[in-house]
Design an enzyme around this catalytic site. Structure first.
Site, PDB file in Angstrom:
ATOM      1  N   HIS A  68       5.555   0.240  -2.223  1.00  0.00           N
ATOM      2  CA  HIS A  68       5.125   1.396  -3.029  1.00  0.00           C
ATOM      3  C   HIS A  68       6.346   2.238  -3.417  1.00  0.00           C
ATOM      4  CE1 HIS A  68       1.049   1.070  -0.809  1.00  0.00           C
ATOM      5  NE2 HIS A  68       0.798   0.803  -2.079  1.00  0.00           N
ATOM      6  N   LYS A  99     -12.117   1.185  -0.053  1.00  0.00           N
ATOM      7  CA  LYS A  99     -11.762   0.844   1.321  1.00  0.00           C
ATOM      8  C   LYS A  99     -12.092   1.998   2.262  1.00  0.00           C
ATOM      9  CE  LYS A  99      -7.868  -1.230  -0.946  1.00  0.00           C
ATOM     10  NZ  LYS A  99      -6.469  -1.039  -1.285  1.00  0.00           N
ATOM     11  N   ARG A 104       2.311  -6.899  -7.936  1.00  0.00           N
ATOM     12  CA  ARG A 104       3.193  -7.670  -7.062  1.00  0.00           C
ATOM     13  C   ARG A 104       3.170  -9.149  -7.394  1.00  0.00           C
ATOM     14  NH1 ARG A 104       0.248  -6.117  -1.818  1.00  0.00           N
ATOM     15  NH2 ARG A 104      -1.394  -6.262  -3.379  1.00  0.00           N
ATOM     16  N   SER A 162      -0.441  -2.924   2.578  1.00  0.00           N
ATOM     17  CA  SER A 162      -0.770  -1.930   3.600  1.00  0.00           C
ATOM     18  C   SER A 162      -1.609  -2.559   4.712  1.00  0.00           C
ATOM     19  CB  SER A 162      -1.539  -0.764   2.980  1.00  0.00           C
ATOM     20  OG  SER A 162      -0.748  -0.129   2.004  1.00  0.00           O
TER      21      SER A 162
HETATM   22  N1  COA Z   1       4.088  -2.668  -2.745  1.00  0.00           N
HETATM   23  C1  COA Z   1       3.394  -2.974  -1.665  1.00  0.00           C
HETATM   24  N2  COA Z   1       2.079  -3.009  -1.613  1.00  0.00           N
HETATM   25  C2  COA Z   1       1.445  -2.698  -2.725  1.00  0.00           C
HETATM   26  C3  COA Z   1       2.087  -2.363  -3.896  1.00  0.00           C
HETATM   27  C4  COA Z   1       3.476  -2.359  -3.887  1.00  0.00           C
HETATM   28  N3  COA Z   1       4.178  -2.043  -4.939  1.00  0.00           N
HETATM   29  N4  COA Z   1       1.176  -2.117  -4.821  1.00  0.00           N
HETATM   30  C5  COA Z   1      -0.006  -2.314  -4.240  1.00  0.00           C
HETATM   31  N5  COA Z   1       0.162  -2.661  -2.969  1.00  0.00           N
HETATM   32  C6  COA Z   1      -0.874  -3.031  -2.031  1.00  0.00           C
HETATM   33  C7  COA Z   1      -1.229  -1.993  -1.057  1.00  0.00           C
HETATM   34  O1  COA Z   1      -0.493  -2.126   0.100  1.00  0.00           O
HETATM   35  C8  COA Z   1      -2.695  -2.271  -0.822  1.00  0.00           C
HETATM   36  O2  COA Z   1      -2.823  -3.324   0.096  1.00  0.00           O
HETATM   37  P1  COA Z   1      -4.149  -3.547   0.936  1.00  0.00           P
HETATM   38  O3  COA Z   1      -5.259  -3.814  -0.011  1.00  0.00           O
HETATM   39  O4  COA Z   1      -3.779  -4.676   1.783  1.00  0.00           O
HETATM   40  O5  COA Z   1      -4.408  -2.299   1.734  1.00  0.00           O
HETATM   41  C9  COA Z   1      -3.154  -2.729  -2.165  1.00  0.00           C
HETATM   42  O6  COA Z   1      -2.038  -3.294  -2.773  1.00  0.00           O
HETATM   43  C10 COA Z   1      -3.592  -1.654  -3.080  1.00  0.00           C
HETATM   44  O7  COA Z   1      -3.415  -0.388  -2.498  1.00  0.00           O
HETATM   45  P2  COA Z   1      -2.819   0.866  -3.207  1.00  0.00           P
HETATM   46  O8  COA Z   1      -1.565   0.541  -3.896  1.00  0.00           O
HETATM   47  O9  COA Z   1      -2.782   1.928  -2.184  1.00  0.00           O
HETATM   48  O10 COA Z   1      -3.851   1.186  -4.329  1.00  0.00           O
HETATM   49  P3  COA Z   1      -5.408   0.970  -4.374  1.00  0.00           P
HETATM   50  O11 COA Z   1      -5.683  -0.311  -5.077  1.00  0.00           O
HETATM   51  O12 COA Z   1      -6.024   1.195  -3.050  1.00  0.00           O
HETATM   52  O13 COA Z   1      -5.754   2.191  -5.326  1.00  0.00           O
HETATM   53  C11 COA Z   1      -7.170   3.535  -6.667  1.00  0.00           C
HETATM   54  C12 COA Z   1      -6.918   2.183  -6.015  1.00  0.00           C
HETATM   55  C13 COA Z   1      -7.191   4.642  -5.648  1.00  0.00           C
HETATM   56  C14 COA Z   1      -6.096   3.816  -7.712  1.00  0.00           C
HETATM   57  C15 COA Z   1      -8.531   3.371  -7.343  1.00  0.00           C
HETATM   58  O14 COA Z   1      -9.477   2.949  -6.379  1.00  0.00           O
HETATM   59  C16 COA Z   1      -9.003   4.656  -7.965  1.00  0.00           C
HETATM   60  O15 COA Z   1      -8.584   5.018  -9.036  1.00  0.00           O
HETATM   61  N6  COA Z   1      -9.914   5.353  -7.272  1.00  0.00           N
HETATM   62  C17 COA Z   1     -10.473   6.592  -7.757  1.00  0.00           C
HETATM   63  C18 COA Z   1     -11.897   6.378  -8.254  1.00  0.00           C
HETATM   64  C19 COA Z   1     -11.878   5.799  -9.637  1.00  0.00           C
HETATM   65  O16 COA Z   1     -11.356   6.343 -10.584  1.00  0.00           O
HETATM   66  N7  COA Z   1     -12.537   4.645  -9.756  1.00  0.00           N
HETATM   67  C20 COA Z   1     -12.611   3.925 -11.010  1.00  0.00           C
HETATM   68  C21 COA Z   1     -11.461   2.945 -11.116  1.00  0.00           C
HETATM   69  S1  COA Z   1     -11.880   1.655 -12.216  1.00  0.00           S
END
Ligand code: COA
Length: 162
Positions: A18, A42, A91, A129
């Site tokens: 990240h 999640k 990624r 993560s």
């Molecule tokens: N390096 C390492 N890991 C990364 C990464 C990077 N550059 N980019 C993503 N990841 C990983 C994370 O570790 C995580 O892994 P995990 O699934 O094993 O825990 C996964 O990819 C994604 O996590 P994160 O980057 O924290 O983002 P997310 O996908 O959880 O985020 C939101 C999603 C919060 C942006 C999305 O759910 C959201 O917008 N929520 C608000 C409600 C909404 O608007 N909903 C409508 C959306 S269509």
């Protein structure tokens, strides 16, 4: 005009992958808001407050990055911040389907908001993560994947004494 973007995620916890994306985005935009989501599909290990604190500590080195929290829809949050670029990290190919779905849903909800994908360094392309949480829970070393303060937070969460 100052350029600005939002990098949203669950950040449970924030990883070096990240932070690699943060560094790239901070280089492109004048201002980057790292937004820690309250609502996501999640059930996070860390509370939103804890995730925000870890993120805040981790981005201290960037003087144009701030950390915030949001609840509800990301596009509504972006509008409230008057920011129309949302950053996501890509990624590997496996990320694409979910990211594609999310970006297009967000575009439908808010055509004025653009999703921008950045690729982290390949060294972090396999880091996630959830694997970090698993390794830490089982007592493994996670210093290659997360900043030191996150490592401490994980050890304390799992009652592991270094
Ligand atoms: N390096 C390492 N890991 C990364 C990464 C990077 N550059 N980019 C993503 N990841 C990983 C994370 O570790 C995580 O892994 P995990 O699934 O094993 O825990 C996964 O990819 C994604 O996590 P994160 O980057 O924290 O983002 P997310 O996908 O959880 O985020 C939101 C999603 C919060 C942006 C999305 O759910 C959201 O917008 N929520 C608000 C409600 C909404 O608007 N909903 C409508 C959306 S269509």
């Amino acid at each position: 005009m100052n350029s600005a973007a939002i990098y949203a995620g669950t950040f449970d916890p924030i990883t070096k992958g990240h932070l690699d994306v943060v560094g790239r985005a901070a280089h492109i935009f004048d201002r980057l808001v790292l937004a820690v989501a309250g609502y996501s599909r999640k059930t996070p290990l860390f509370s939103q407050e804890e995730r925000m604190e870890m993120a805040r500590d981790s981005v201290r080195v960037f003087d144009n990055v701030e950390v915030d929290i949001f609840n509800g829809l990301l596009v509504e949050y972006a509008r409230s911040m008057k920011i129309n670029v949302v950053i996501r990290g890509l990624r590997a190919f496996s990320d694409f389907e979910f990211e594609f779905q999310m970006a297009l849903t967000n575009r439908k909800l808010a055509p004025d908001i653009e999703t921008l994908f950045l690729m982290p360094n390949e060294d972090y392309s396999y880091v996630s993560s959830s694997t970090v949480r698993e390794v830490a829970e089982l007592g493994g070393h996670v210093e290659d994947f997360v900043p030191e303060s996150v490592q401490r937070a994980l050890q304390s969460k799992f009652g592991i004494h270094a």
